[in-house]
Design an enzyme around this catalytic site. Sequence first.
Site, short mmCIF file in Angstrom:
data_model
loop_
_atom_site.label_atom_id
_atom_site.label_comp_id
_atom_site.label_asym_id
_atom_site.label_seq_id
_atom_site.Cartn_x
_atom_site.Cartn_y
_atom_site.Cartn_z
N GLY A 95 0.83 -1.21 0.00
CA GLY A 95 0.00 0.00 0.00
C GLY A 95 0.86 1.25 0.00
O GLY A 95 2.00 1.24 0.45
N ASP A 96 0.29 2.33 -0.53
CA ASP A 96 0.98 3.62 -0.48
C ASP A 96 -0.06 4.73 -0.42
O ASP A 96 -1.15 4.60 -0.98
CB ASP A 96 1.90 3.82 -1.69
CG ASP A 96 2.86 4.97 -1.48
OD1 ASP A 96 3.51 5.01 -0.41
OD2 ASP A 96 2.95 5.85 -2.35
N THR A 97 0.30 5.81 0.26
CA THR A 97 -0.64 6.92 0.46
C THR A 97 0.09 8.24 0.28
O THR A 97 1.20 8.42 0.78
CB THR A 97 -1.24 6.86 1.89
OG1 THR A 97 -1.86 5.59 2.06
CG2 THR A 97 -2.27 7.96 2.10
N ALA B 99 -3.42 3.90 -2.50
CA ALA B 99 -3.42 2.76 -3.43
C ALA B 99 -3.13 1.48 -2.67
O ALA B 99 -2.41 1.48 -1.67
CB ALA B 99 -2.39 2.97 -4.52
#
Length: 197
Positions: A76-78, A113
């Site tokens: 995940g990435d933010t 994401a």
Amino acid sequence: MTQTIKNKPLYLASNSPRRKALLEQLNLEFDVVNAPVEEVALPHESPESYVRRIAIEKALAGFNKVVGKVVWVIGGDTVVLVDGKVLGKPKNPVDSYRMLSRLSGKSHTVLSAIAIVFDGEVFSSLNQTQVTFKTLSDNEIKQYIATEEPQDKAGSYAIQGLAAKFITGIEGSYTGVMGLPLFELNELLTQSGYYTK
């Protein structure tokens, strides 16, 4: 009670305590795999493309570290997007002050994401959530930075922490702002065959 899916090893490619806590909310049994990737945008890359690519790269890096191919690895990435500019994690307190000043009194978009890699196949999704901050005084920003909560947080704030008192509205996914949108994760676990129908 933890939901154990037989012979379906699940991994989280993240050291984030927030992502770990969110995944635990789904009552799933999983292991954490440490697979850091370089988080640098490509020339002319859109924020949406960047955040999705990094989530996929994290999941792939984790997948390549574990034994076997019949495994599910989550990445995940933010990032925070305000006035067309991407705010990642702050480098230092001065950077935190700059970011929080930009968020003050405005709405911004949190792009979160998520990606799952199973047997080399990639499944990914992108969540967009609007968050609105009240106008912050100079003192409020400095006091918040002094708590050290902004460290290691996209946009220099934690919605689940002290920064909750700055937020006048949210339109979208609370868990997405925290860093792991659980609705999208559940959908991807279904698509990737983790959940048996």
